[in-house]
Design an enzyme around this catalytic site. Structure first.
Site, PDB file in Angstrom:
ATOM      1  N   ARG A  92      31.969 145.401 -68.035  1.00 19.19           N
ATOM      2  CA  ARG A  92      30.861 144.861 -67.247  1.00 19.19           C
ATOM      3  C   ARG A  92      29.794 145.936 -67.080  1.00 19.19           C
ATOM      4  O   ARG A  92      30.112 147.098 -66.819  1.00 19.19           O
ATOM      5  CB  ARG A  92      31.357 144.433 -65.862  1.00 19.19           C
ATOM      6  CG  ARG A  92      31.847 143.006 -65.838  1.00 19.19           C
ATOM      7  CD  ARG A  92      32.202 142.598 -64.439  1.00 19.19           C
ATOM      8  NE  ARG A  92      33.550 142.973 -64.089  1.00 19.19           N
ATOM      9  CZ  ARG A  92      33.880 143.811 -63.137  1.00 19.19           C
ATOM     10  NH1 ARG A  92      32.940 144.401 -62.396  1.00 19.19           N
ATOM     11  NH2 ARG A  92      35.135 144.099 -62.885  1.00 19.19           N
ATOM     12  N   TYR A 103      30.539 141.260 -74.280  1.00 18.76           N
ATOM     13  CA  TYR A 103      31.745 141.444 -73.472  1.00 18.76           C
ATOM     14  C   TYR A 103      31.857 140.323 -72.432  1.00 18.76           C
ATOM     15  O   TYR A 103      30.905 140.050 -71.679  1.00 18.76           O
ATOM     16  CB  TYR A 103      31.732 142.822 -72.775  1.00 18.76           C
ATOM     17  CG  TYR A 103      32.883 142.929 -71.801  1.00 18.76           C
ATOM     18  CD1 TYR A 103      34.200 142.988 -72.259  1.00 18.76           C
ATOM     19  CD2 TYR A 103      32.665 142.895 -70.432  1.00 18.76           C
ATOM     20  CE1 TYR A 103      35.256 143.025 -71.379  1.00 18.76           C
ATOM     21  CE2 TYR A 103      33.727 142.934 -69.544  1.00 18.76           C
ATOM     22  CZ  TYR A 103      35.024 142.996 -70.018  1.00 18.76           C
ATOM     23  OH  TYR A 103      36.072 143.014 -69.139  1.00 18.76           O
ATOM     24  N   GLY A 157      33.102 139.794 -69.555  1.00 16.15           N
ATOM     25  CA  GLY A 157      32.787 139.991 -68.133  1.00 16.15           C
ATOM     26  C   GLY A 157      31.298 139.861 -67.842  1.00 16.15           C
ATOM     27  O   GLY A 157      30.888 139.579 -66.722  1.00 16.15           O
ATOM     28  N   SER A 160      40.348 145.847 -59.815  1.00 13.95           N
ATOM     29  CA  SER A 160      40.784 145.826 -61.216  1.00 13.95           C
ATOM     30  C   SER A 160      41.815 146.935 -61.468  1.00 13.95           C
ATOM     31  O   SER A 160      41.683 148.033 -60.934  1.00 13.95           O
ATOM     32  CB  SER A 160      39.593 146.040 -62.148  1.00 13.95           C
ATOM     33  OG  SER A 160      38.630 145.056 -61.924  1.00 13.95           O
ATOM     34  N   CYS A 168      44.982 147.227 -60.536  1.00 15.57           N
ATOM     35  CA  CYS A 168      45.838 147.630 -59.413  1.00 15.57           C
ATOM     36  C   CYS A 168      47.024 146.683 -59.231  1.00 15.57           C
ATOM     37  O   CYS A 168      47.621 146.621 -58.161  1.00 15.57           O
ATOM     38  CB  CYS A 168      45.025 147.700 -58.128  1.00 15.57           C
ATOM     39  SG  CYS A 168      43.905 149.087 -58.084  1.00 15.57           S
ATOM     40  N   LYS A 211      47.136 143.156 -59.999  1.00 15.64           N
ATOM     41  CA  LYS A 211      46.868 141.751 -59.641  1.00 15.64           C
ATOM     42  C   LYS A 211      47.541 140.786 -60.622  1.00 15.64           C
ATOM     43  O   LYS A 211      48.311 139.917 -60.206  1.00 15.64           O
ATOM     44  CB  LYS A 211      45.343 141.552 -59.647  1.00 15.64           C
ATOM     45  CG  LYS A 211      44.870 140.249 -59.092  1.00 15.64           C
ATOM     46  CD  LYS A 211      43.490 140.439 -58.466  1.00 15.64           C
ATOM     47  CE  LYS A 211      42.562 139.292 -58.709  1.00 15.64           C
ATOM     48  NZ  LYS A 211      41.587 139.540 -59.778  1.00 15.64           N
ATOM     49  N   SER A 230      49.857 141.447 -62.868  1.00 16.98           N
ATOM     50  CA  SER A 230      51.312 141.636 -62.976  1.00 16.98           C
ATOM     51  C   SER A 230      52.049 141.035 -61.779  1.00 16.98           C
ATOM     52  O   SER A 230      53.159 140.531 -61.920  1.00 16.98           O
ATOM     53  CB  SER A 230      51.666 143.105 -63.172  1.00 16.98           C
ATOM     54  OG  SER A 230      51.305 143.842 -62.039  1.00 16.98           O
ATOM     55  N   ARG A 284      44.849 150.841 -54.435  1.00 17.01           N
ATOM     56  CA  ARG A 284      45.559 152.021 -54.932  1.00 17.01           C
ATOM     57  C   ARG A 284      45.394 153.109 -53.886  1.00 17.01           C
ATOM     58  O   ARG A 284      44.320 153.657 -53.707  1.00 17.01           O
ATOM     59  CB  ARG A 284      44.941 152.428 -56.266  1.00 17.01           C
ATOM     60  CG  ARG A 284      45.725 153.425 -57.064  1.00 17.01           C
ATOM     61  CD  ARG A 284      45.068 153.636 -58.399  1.00 17.01           C
ATOM     62  NE  ARG A 284      45.337 152.524 -59.307  1.00 17.01           N
ATOM     63  CZ  ARG A 284      46.278 152.535 -60.256  1.00 17.01           C
ATOM     64  NH1 ARG A 284      47.020 153.599 -60.435  1.00 17.01           N
ATOM     65  NH2 ARG A 284      46.459 151.491 -61.037  1.00 17.01           N
TER      66      ARG A 284
HETATM   67  C1  SPV Z   1      37.894 142.328 -63.615  1.00 12.15           C
HETATM   68  O1  SPV Z   1      37.436 143.409 -64.006  1.00 12.15           O
HETATM   69  O2  SPV Z   1      38.146 142.124 -62.421  1.00 12.15           O
HETATM   70  C2  SPV Z   1      38.152 141.243 -64.573  1.00 12.15           C
HETATM   71  C3  SPV Z   1      37.597 141.332 -65.931  1.00 12.15           C
HETATM   72  O3  SPV Z   1      38.757 140.271 -64.220  1.00 12.15           O
HETATM   73  S1  SPV Z   1      35.927 140.962 -66.002  1.00 12.15           S
HETATM   74  O4  SPV Z   1      35.791 139.629 -66.586  1.00 12.15           O
HETATM   75  O5  SPV Z   1      35.303 141.950 -66.837  1.00 12.15           O
HETATM   76  O6  SPV Z   1      35.378 140.970 -64.664  1.00 12.15           O
HETATM   77 MN    MN Z   2      38.746 140.138 -62.015  1.00  8.61          MN
END
Ligand code: SPV
Ligand code: MN
Length: 624
Positions: free
Chosen positions: A87, A221, A223, A271, A273, A275, A277, A418
């Site tokens: 992103r 990308y 995101g 991201s 941390c 989620k 899993s 975290r």
């Molecule tokens: C995140 O980074 O929280 C994601 C991937 O879920 S993205 O689509 O890049 O936001």
């Molecule tokens: Mn996300």
């Protein structure tokens, strides 16, 4: 003839023109015509809900080389440009009428200036390309959660990803998108070189909250480009705050308890941390891994997954810690692997079982071990943000209520970050207000190698939403606080911390321990486990955890481990209160109750410190 109709007739063949007209939506026609007029695509494809339309897009992604087939049936690989792997926070901005009083965490640009920049960039940007017009439904169809959305893109990869991740919404659009009532996403990958966006210096993601429109240019990308994901999250946060419901960066899952009773939890984590899993834990049920809408109905809180698929980080997915995902990634079926290493038609990533090949094709082109980038840094075989895109229904643990129009009733909200030195592994808040303020709105998380910049730096990230926030913090927090109003059954709030370390720097918990915390929270929702009162909330009793470690993980749980993990670190908690206080004091219009709740927590911590010192063993705490 209306101007927009003239433009549409001029560019769409009769088949696609009929598909667009059948929607009977003048506002949609006008937008589509405007985009055609400015972007000048070669042709336009209008997608209905028919499977052959989805197939057409899939084939186009191969034909235009945005994707390539892998050996396993249904698997494809997609590469984003070398400098287009995540992103783009810097160039993601809100279009506002005045930038004078916008908060620092909302990246804003003057609307006139921003729109003129966008219009210039859009001029002829789709020349020689096909433009795809697709319709989706955010949330389950025909439900209180559903929001119709339009995606216009010149990237078949983006349109294909959306087909995997979102419910098709052409028919839904016919019935529910009247009066311009829909989200709009306009994307162009821009000029391509080797099938990737060339002009990343002109990458822009501009958001207009007034018209619910997001423009995304010169990037691929997901995101940045998959409008229904993070761009829609931003629009929906704003809409939810206006209408009194919640849009959250949260997983949604069902956890089994006594007598196979299922209780649903939603959980917000920054991201990388834990989620995905957590939501994928074996034996439980996943509804969603990223974005949840929450609404109230007859005194209860319900949640639904905005998506029907996962766009997940692939690094570290192995058969030991992620058996269900690992299995799904090896099976035949529609999966896009992005920015992995491809060798002899198979995808490889860092952390996959077995050895990674020393050569292949990756996001840098032909790759070999030791290859360096322009700055002399080693290029890894797969990018750390390499991902997979698949439908939830490919997973053996998908919940049967994924498409339920009613959503699922929520038993608990979980907030995790975290945190190496402050919070205990799991703790329940005293109340909704206490939880929203001292856990959700006070969330901090240490940066990882997965984000740019220095590692291990603690950053403030309330509700794990800061990256996507579209309204001032005070409004967002107030909306969260108000959500409990009128609820007969208020969900419990918990914090978790999978990353607590001892003084010598080693982790105090195993990766698998999170399953025990989840089962404990499930018991708490049904008053089937006791708790001890700490100054920061309610923590587990040793015997309950001992039982759960045995039954869930077949592991012995030593009292010494419990004591180390659940010792209340008063000093660190007081430091945290001070940091959070200072942050909110600088903010405008923060509800007074936030300071009241923080100050009460500080007092409790100080009182405990007077009696019991800076580090308090759970053995000194009283039963709730
Ligand atoms: C995140 O980074 O929280 C994601 C991937 O879920 S993205 O689509 O890049 O936001
Ligand atoms: Mn996300």
């Amino acid at each position: 003839m209306r101007l927009s109709d003239k433009i549409l007739k001029g560019k769409l063949d009769s088949y696609n023109y009929r598909k667009l007209k059948a929607l009977g939506n003048l506002c949609l026609e006008k937008i589509t015509a405007e985009v055609i007029d400015i972007c000048q695509p070669r042709s336009v494809f209008v997608r209905t809900d028919a499977p052959q339309d989805a197939l057409y897009i899939r084939k186009k992604a191969i034909a235009n080389r945005e994707e390539a087939y892998l050996k396993t049936k249904g698997h494809t690989v997609h590469f984003d440009g070398f400098y287009d792997q995540a992103r783009d926070k810097k160039n993601t901005k809100y279009l506002v009428s005045s930038t004078r009083s916008t908060p620092s965490y909302l990246n804003c640009i003057d609307k006139r200036k921003g729109l003129s920049e966008i219009r210039t960039l859009m001029q002829g940007i789709m020349r020689d390309k096909e433009m795809f017009v697709s319709f989706f439904c955010l949330g389950p169809k025909d439900s209180m959660f559903s929001i119709p959305a339009l995606q216009i893109t010149d990237s078949a990869y983006v349109a294909h990803s959306e087909d995997i991740l979102y419910r098709p919404g052409y028919e839904f659009f016919k019935r529910h998108a009247g009066g311009g009532n829909f989200f709009r996403f306009i994307h162009s990958a821009g000029e391509l070189e080797n099938a990737v966006s060339k002009n990343v210096d002109k990458r822009r993601v501009y958001i207009d909250l007034d018209s619910n429109t997001v423009y995304s240019l010169n990037t691929q990308y997901a995101g940045n480009t998959v409008g229904l994901k993070k761009p829609a999250l931003r629009l929906a946060i704003n809409k939810a705050a206006q209408e009194g419901w919640l849009t959250e960066h949260m997983f949604l899952m069902g956890v089994y308890g006594k007598g196979r009773k299922k209780t649903y939890f939603c959980g917000a984590f920054p991201s990388a941390c834990g989620k995905t899993s957590t939501s994928m834990l074996k034996g439980e049920r996943i509804v969603g891994d990223d974005i949840t809408y929450l609404r109230k109905f007859k005194g209860k809180a319900y949640g639904a997954n905005v998506e029907r698929g996962i766009f997940g980080i692939i690094q570290g997915i192995d058969s030991k810690d992620n058996p269900l995902l690992y299995e799904a990634l090896r099976r035949e079926g529609e999966i896009i692997f992005s920015n992995v290493l491809v060798y002899r038609g198979r995808p490889y990533w860092v952390g996959k079982d077995g050895k990674i090949p020393a050569e292949g094709i990756n996001f840098s082109g032909e790759w070999f071990e030791g290859k360096k980038d322009a700055r002399g840094n080693l290029i890894p075989p797969s990018h750390k943000n390499a991902r997979f895109t698949l439908r939830l229904k490919c997973l053996s643990n998908v919940d049967k209520n994924l498409e339920s129009p009613q959503g699922v009733e929520i038993g608990g909200f979980i907030y995790g970050g975290r945190d190496s030195d402050t919070s205990v592994p799991v703790e329940e808040a005293f109340s909704w207000q206490h939880g929203i303020i001292t856990k959700a709105a006070s969330l901090e998380s240490e940066t990882t190698a997965a984000t740019l910049g220095k590692e291990g730096v603690r950053v403030f990230n309330p509700m794990s939403i800061l990256d996507f926030l579209s309204i001032p913090l005070f409004k967002y927090i107030k909306n969260n606080l108000d959500f409990a109003r009128g609820l007969k059954r208020v969900p419990k709030i918990f914090s978790v911390n999978y990353f607590l370390k001892s003084k010598d720097g080693s982790y105090l918990n195993d990766v698998s321990d999170k399953h025990v915390w989840l089962k404990w929270m499930e018991k708490r929702v049904h008053n089937q486990a006791g708790a001890l009162v700490s100054p920061t909330g309610l923590i587990p009793i040793y015997d309950d955890l001992k039982f759960l470690f045995r039954s869930v993980l077949k592991k012995n749980y030593a009292y010494e481990d419990y004591e180390k993990q659940f010792t209340i670190r008063v000093k660190e908690n007081l430091d945290k209160m001070e940091r959070i206080w200072a942050i909110y004091q600088k903010e405008k219009s923060i509800p007074k109750v936030l300071f009241k709740e923080l100050s009460a927590q500080r007092k409790r911590l100080e009182n405990y410190r007077k009696k019991l010192g800076d580090y308090i063993s759970p053995s000194y705490l009283k039963l709730a």
